[in-house]
Design a protein around this motif. Sequence first.
Motif, PDB file in Angstrom:
ATOM      1  N   PHE A  15       0.819  -1.210   0.000  1.00 20.63           N
ATOM      2  CA  PHE A  15       0.000   0.000   0.000  1.00 20.63           C
ATOM      3  C   PHE A  15       0.855   1.262   0.000  1.00 20.63           C
ATOM      4  N   THR A  16       1.849   1.295   0.860  1.00 19.54           N
ATOM      5  CA  THR A  16       2.709   2.465   0.959  1.00 19.54           C
ATOM      6  C   THR A  16       3.664   2.471  -0.229  1.00 19.54           C
ATOM      7  N   ILE A  17       3.569   3.529  -1.039  1.00 25.71           N
ATOM      8  CA  ILE A  17       4.433   3.607  -2.213  1.00 25.71           C
ATOM      9  C   ILE A  17       5.193   4.925  -2.208  1.00 25.71           C
ATOM     10  N   ASP A  18       6.285   4.922  -2.919  1.00 19.85           N
ATOM     11  CA  ASP A  18       7.080   6.124  -3.134  1.00 19.85           C
ATOM     12  C   ASP A  18       6.468   6.816  -4.355  1.00 19.85           C
ATOM     13  N   GLU A  19       5.736   7.906  -4.132  1.00 15.64           N
ATOM     14  CA  GLU A  19       5.036   8.559  -5.236  1.00 15.64           C
ATOM     15  C   GLU A  19       5.996   9.133  -6.270  1.00 15.64           C
ATOM     16  N   ALA A  20       7.154   9.624  -5.833  1.00 14.13           N
ATOM     17  CA  ALA A  20       8.139  10.148  -6.783  1.00 14.13           C
ATOM     18  C   ALA A  20       8.656   9.020  -7.677  1.00 14.13           C
ATOM     19  N   ALA A  21       8.890   7.856  -7.098  1.00 17.83           N
ATOM     20  CA  ALA A  21       9.341   6.702  -7.884  1.00 17.83           C
ATOM     21  C   ALA A  21       8.254   6.263  -8.856  1.00 17.83           C
ATOM     22  N   LEU A  22       6.997   6.296  -8.416  1.00 18.69           N
ATOM     23  CA  LEU A  22       5.880   5.957  -9.306  1.00 18.69           C
ATOM     24  C   LEU A  22       5.826   6.934 -10.472  1.00 18.69           C
ATOM     25  N   ASP A  23       5.925   8.229 -10.176  1.00 15.76           N
ATOM     26  CA  ASP A  23       5.875   9.237 -11.239  1.00 15.76           C
ATOM     27  C   ASP A  23       7.004   9.034 -12.251  1.00 15.76           C
ATOM     28  N   GLU A  58      -3.856   3.428 -17.067  1.00 17.00           N
ATOM     29  CA  GLU A  58      -4.768   2.834 -16.081  1.00 17.00           C
ATOM     30  C   GLU A  58      -4.008   2.428 -14.829  1.00 17.00           C
ATOM     31  N   ALA A  59      -2.853   1.834 -14.998  1.00 17.73           N
ATOM     32  CA  ALA A  59      -2.035   1.418 -13.850  1.00 17.73           C
ATOM     33  C   ALA A  59      -1.639   2.628 -13.019  1.00 17.73           C
ATOM     34  N   TYR A  60      -1.217   3.677 -13.668  1.00 14.21           N
ATOM     35  CA  TYR A  60      -0.796   4.892 -12.970  1.00 14.21           C
ATOM     36  C   TYR A  60      -1.960   5.512 -12.195  1.00 14.21           C
ATOM     37  N   ARG A  61      -3.119   5.654 -12.855  1.00 14.83           N
ATOM     38  CA  ARG A  61      -4.297   6.221 -12.174  1.00 14.83           C
ATOM     39  C   ARG A  61      -4.680   5.380 -10.964  1.00 14.83           C
ATOM     40  N   THR A  62      -4.584   4.077 -11.087  1.00 16.13           N
ATOM     41  CA  THR A  62      -4.942   3.182  -9.985  1.00 16.13           C
ATOM     42  C   THR A  62      -3.976   3.329  -8.823  1.00 16.13           C
ATOM     43  N   LEU A  63      -2.690   3.314  -9.106  1.00 15.82           N
ATOM     44  CA  LEU A  63      -1.704   3.358  -8.023  1.00 15.82           C
ATOM     45  C   LEU A  63      -1.579   4.744  -7.403  1.00 15.82           C
ATOM     46  N   ARG A  64      -1.946   5.799  -8.108  1.00 13.85           N
ATOM     47  CA  ARG A  64      -1.874   7.161  -7.559  1.00 13.85           C
ATOM     48  C   ARG A  64      -2.955   7.416  -6.502  1.00 13.85           C
ATOM     49  N   GLN A  65      -4.072   6.738  -6.602  1.00 12.72           N
ATOM     50  CA  GLN A  65      -5.188   6.989  -5.694  1.00 12.72           C
ATOM     51  C   GLN A  65      -5.215   5.915  -4.607  1.00 12.72           C
ATOM     52  N   PRO A  66      -5.087   6.329  -3.356  1.00  8.02           N
ATOM     53  CA  PRO A  66      -4.983   5.344  -2.263  1.00  8.02           C
ATOM     54  C   PRO A  66      -6.109   4.307  -2.233  1.00  8.02           C
ATOM     55  N   LEU A  67      -7.354   4.728  -2.401  1.00  6.23           N
ATOM     56  CA  LEU A  67      -8.446   3.754  -2.344  1.00  6.23           C
ATOM     57  C   LEU A  67      -8.363   2.780  -3.506  1.00  6.23           C
ATOM     58  N   LYS A  68      -8.153   3.277  -4.704  1.00  9.97           N
ATOM     59  CA  LYS A  68      -8.028   2.384  -5.862  1.00  9.97           C
ATOM     60  C   LYS A  68      -6.821   1.454  -5.691  1.00  9.97           C
ATOM     61  N   ARG A  69      -5.724   1.999  -5.162  1.00  8.46           N
ATOM     62  CA  ARG A  69      -4.528   1.176  -4.928  1.00  8.46           C
ATOM     63  C   ARG A  69      -4.836   0.064  -3.935  1.00  8.46           C
ATOM     64  N   ALA A  70      -5.567   0.382  -2.873  1.00  9.14           N
ATOM     65  CA  ALA A  70      -5.920  -0.620  -1.861  1.00  9.14           C
ATOM     66  C   ALA A  70      -6.792  -1.717  -2.460  1.00  9.14           C
ATOM     67  N   GLN A 152     -15.730   1.146   3.702  1.00 12.03           N
ATOM     68  CA  GLN A 152     -16.075   2.340   4.470  1.00 12.03           C
ATOM     69  C   GLN A 152     -15.453   3.587   3.842  1.00 12.03           C
ATOM     70  N   LEU A 153     -14.209   3.470   3.425  1.00 11.24           N
ATOM     71  CA  LEU A 153     -13.540   4.604   2.806  1.00 11.24           C
ATOM     72  C   LEU A 153     -14.255   5.026   1.523  1.00 11.24           C
ATOM     73  N   MET A 154     -14.819   4.082   0.809  1.00 14.91           N
ATOM     74  CA  MET A 154     -15.597   4.416  -0.385  1.00 14.91           C
ATOM     75  C   MET A 154     -16.752   5.348  -0.031  1.00 14.91           C
ATOM     76  N   PHE A 155     -17.431   5.065   1.072  1.00 11.68           N
ATOM     77  CA  PHE A 155     -18.537   5.907   1.502  1.00 11.68           C
ATOM     78  C   PHE A 155     -18.052   7.300   1.891  1.00 11.68           C
ATOM     79  N   VAL A 156     -16.938   7.378   2.599  1.00 15.43           N
ATOM     80  CA  VAL A 156     -16.389   8.674   3.010  1.00 15.43           C
ATOM     81  C   VAL A 156     -16.037   9.495   1.770  1.00 15.43           C
ATOM     82  N   GLU A 157     -15.378   8.856   0.800  1.00 15.41           N
ATOM     83  CA  GLU A 157     -15.008   9.567  -0.423  1.00 15.41           C
ATOM     84  C   GLU A 157     -16.233  10.024  -1.199  1.00 15.41           C
ATOM     85  N   LYS A 158     -17.281   9.240  -1.207  1.00 17.24           N
ATOM     86  CA  LYS A 158     -18.512   9.621  -1.916  1.00 17.24           C
ATOM     87  C   LYS A 158     -19.137  10.853  -1.264  1.00 17.24           C
ATOM     88  N   ILE A 159     -19.226  10.873   0.043  1.00 16.56           N
ATOM     89  CA  ILE A 159     -19.805  12.025   0.726  1.00 16.56           C
ATOM     90  C   ILE A 159     -18.908  13.252   0.530  1.00 16.56           C
TER      91      ILE A 159
END
Length: 172
Positions: A15-23, A58-70, A152-159
């Motif tokens: 889950f924990t990623i190096d965002e600079a390395a991802l970019d 698609e891979a980048y968009r998924t890994l950039r967003q914590p919920l999608k990454r999880a 649960q996080l999905m609900f929080v993000e929706k609100i």
Amino acid sequence: MKDDYFALFGLPAQFTIDEAALDAAYRTVQSQAHPDRFAKAGDAERRVAMQWATHANEAYRTLRQPLKRAIYLLSLRGVDIQAENNTAMEPAFLMQQMEWREALQDAVQARDVDALDSLLGELRREKRERQQALGALLDAFDNDTAAAAARQLMFVEKIEHDASEAIDRLES
């Protein structure tokens, strides 16, 4: 083309990623797969390049967003969070969710942007805390609890999204 998004970018599947390395990895993959590099290639090569670029996006968009990454990480572990058909939640969370929805509705009806801003701030804090907790669960391989936390996080993000949209509508 690597199917695993983490492997595609040379990152550990956690889950924990190096965002600079991802970019940086994303830019590298995109430069290798960019359709312009294959402009003079045959149809098959151009098609493969386009598929590779689309897959990388698609891979980048998924890994950039914590919920999608999880959710993606859980799917790699064979866990389906069952968001569509498993809506069971802890009673305290359901009550909190109802309170947020009621506060949102009241603020919208009153056209109270300050109240919406306050609610949005609270939701963003809640989201950050839940993302941290979700990350700890995933990094500890507590997949079943992580799946419930992701729902649960999905609900929080929706609100949060709904509150942000309400502010935009009232301010325009």
